[in-house]
Design a protein around this motif. Structure first.
Motif, PDB file in Angstrom:
ATOM      1  N   THR A  26     -30.271   3.403 -13.290  1.00 25.53           N
ATOM      2  CA  THR A  26     -30.932   2.181 -13.047  1.00 25.53           C
ATOM      3  C   THR A  26     -30.802   0.688 -11.674  1.00 25.53           C
ATOM      4  O   THR A  26     -31.572   0.476 -11.129  1.00 25.53           O
ATOM      5  CB  THR A  26     -29.798   1.172 -14.205  1.00 25.53           C
ATOM      6  OG1 THR A  26     -30.214   2.333 -15.770  1.00 25.53           O
ATOM      7  CG2 THR A  26     -30.151   0.434 -14.548  1.00 25.53           C
ATOM      8  N   LEU A  30     -33.884  -0.587  -9.886  1.00 26.33           N
ATOM      9  CA  LEU A  30     -33.613  -1.859 -10.094  1.00 26.33           C
ATOM     10  C   LEU A  30     -33.967  -1.860  -8.616  1.00 26.33           C
ATOM     11  O   LEU A  30     -34.487  -2.691  -7.678  1.00 26.33           O
ATOM     12  CB  LEU A  30     -31.857  -2.791 -10.085  1.00 26.33           C
ATOM     13  CG  LEU A  30     -31.974  -2.690 -11.415  1.00 26.33           C
ATOM     14  CD1 LEU A  30     -30.352  -3.003 -11.952  1.00 26.33           C
ATOM     15  CD2 LEU A  30     -32.962  -3.993 -11.628  1.00 26.33           C
ATOM     16  N   PRO A  41     -36.046  -8.204 -13.239  1.00 28.51           N
ATOM     17  CA  PRO A  41     -35.801  -8.969 -14.164  1.00 28.51           C
ATOM     18  C   PRO A  41     -35.006  -9.679 -15.275  1.00 28.51           C
ATOM     19  O   PRO A  41     -34.226 -10.410 -14.484  1.00 28.51           O
ATOM     20  CB  PRO A  41     -34.725  -7.032 -14.692  1.00 28.51           C
ATOM     21  CG  PRO A  41     -34.969  -6.270 -13.587  1.00 28.51           C
ATOM     22  CD  PRO A  41     -35.257  -8.179 -12.220  1.00 28.51           C
ATOM     23  N   VAL A  45     -30.939  -8.679 -18.622  1.00 23.10           N
ATOM     24  CA  VAL A  45     -30.971  -6.985 -17.721  1.00 23.10           C
ATOM     25  C   VAL A  45     -29.377  -6.183 -17.214  1.00 23.10           C
ATOM     26  O   VAL A  45     -29.043  -5.509 -17.024  1.00 23.10           O
ATOM     27  CB  VAL A  45     -31.854  -6.813 -17.436  1.00 23.10           C
ATOM     28  CG1 VAL A  45     -31.647  -5.062 -16.459  1.00 23.10           C
ATOM     29  CG2 VAL A  45     -33.214  -6.103 -18.113  1.00 23.10           C
TER      30      VAL A  45
END
Length: 182
Positions: A26, A30, A41, A45
């Protein structure tokens, strides 16, 4: 380093390793999206990431992309049965203890006093919430952490559990980003 994944040298569970691998995936996504100029986001998130992995936003902001990739690769090797590195247990311990500490903190912040029975009951709930054992002494310590900082409390507990200096643990799991131009 490949020694002593957890206190006593036991390996992290496959679930814990998978959770960490998912976190670093993740973080990498990102970072990739940010570098590509994609829209940032929504706050939900980041809130979810920080809720599951307290400290992950620090990693997102401060870990170089190559270190995020290195950690992902090391976790993939560990999941395949390869060696675990000390930082894996340290960061897993940090996430679980900080999750417990934050759970407790919002429940004791405005209380003038806390009985031993109340602290023990809260410790049970915090342990279930965070997935790590904590006791009434932990709850009392969270109410008044060293210098008012939960981070110092959690790092101190990790240092005691792993027999490593708190500064080494902190510097390993959350290395400081070099100053711009420096």
């Amino acid at each position: 380093m490949t020694d002593g994944a957890t206190p006593g040298g036991a390996r992290l569970s496959p679930e814990a390793l998978s959770q960490l691998a998912r976190k670093y995936h993740t973080l990498a996504e990102l970072r990739r999206a940010r570098a590509a100029g994609e829209p940032i986001p929504g706050k939900e998130v980041f809130r979810a990431l920080a809720g599951e992995f307290p400290g992950a936003l620090n990693e997102l902001d401060n870990l170089p992309a190559d270190e995020i990739a290195r950690r992902s690769e090391a976790l993939a090797r560990a999941l395949a049965g390869g060696p675990e590195e000390r930082w894996m247990a340290w960061i897993h311990g940090y996430h679980t203890l900080m999750r417990a500490a934050l759970y407790v903190k919002i429940r004791v912040a405005r209380r003038a006093a806390l009985s031993e029975a109340e602290a023990a009951a809260l410790a049970e709930r915090a342990a279930r919430h965070a997935g790590t054992p904590v006791d009434a002494a932990f709850v009392i310590a969270v109410k008044s952490p060293p210098d008012g900082r939960l981070n110092r409390l959690v790092l101190g507990l990790l240092a005691a559990a792993f027999g490593a200096p708190a500064a080494e643990i902190r510097g390993t799991i959350f290395p400081r980003r070099p100053a711009p131009g420096g």
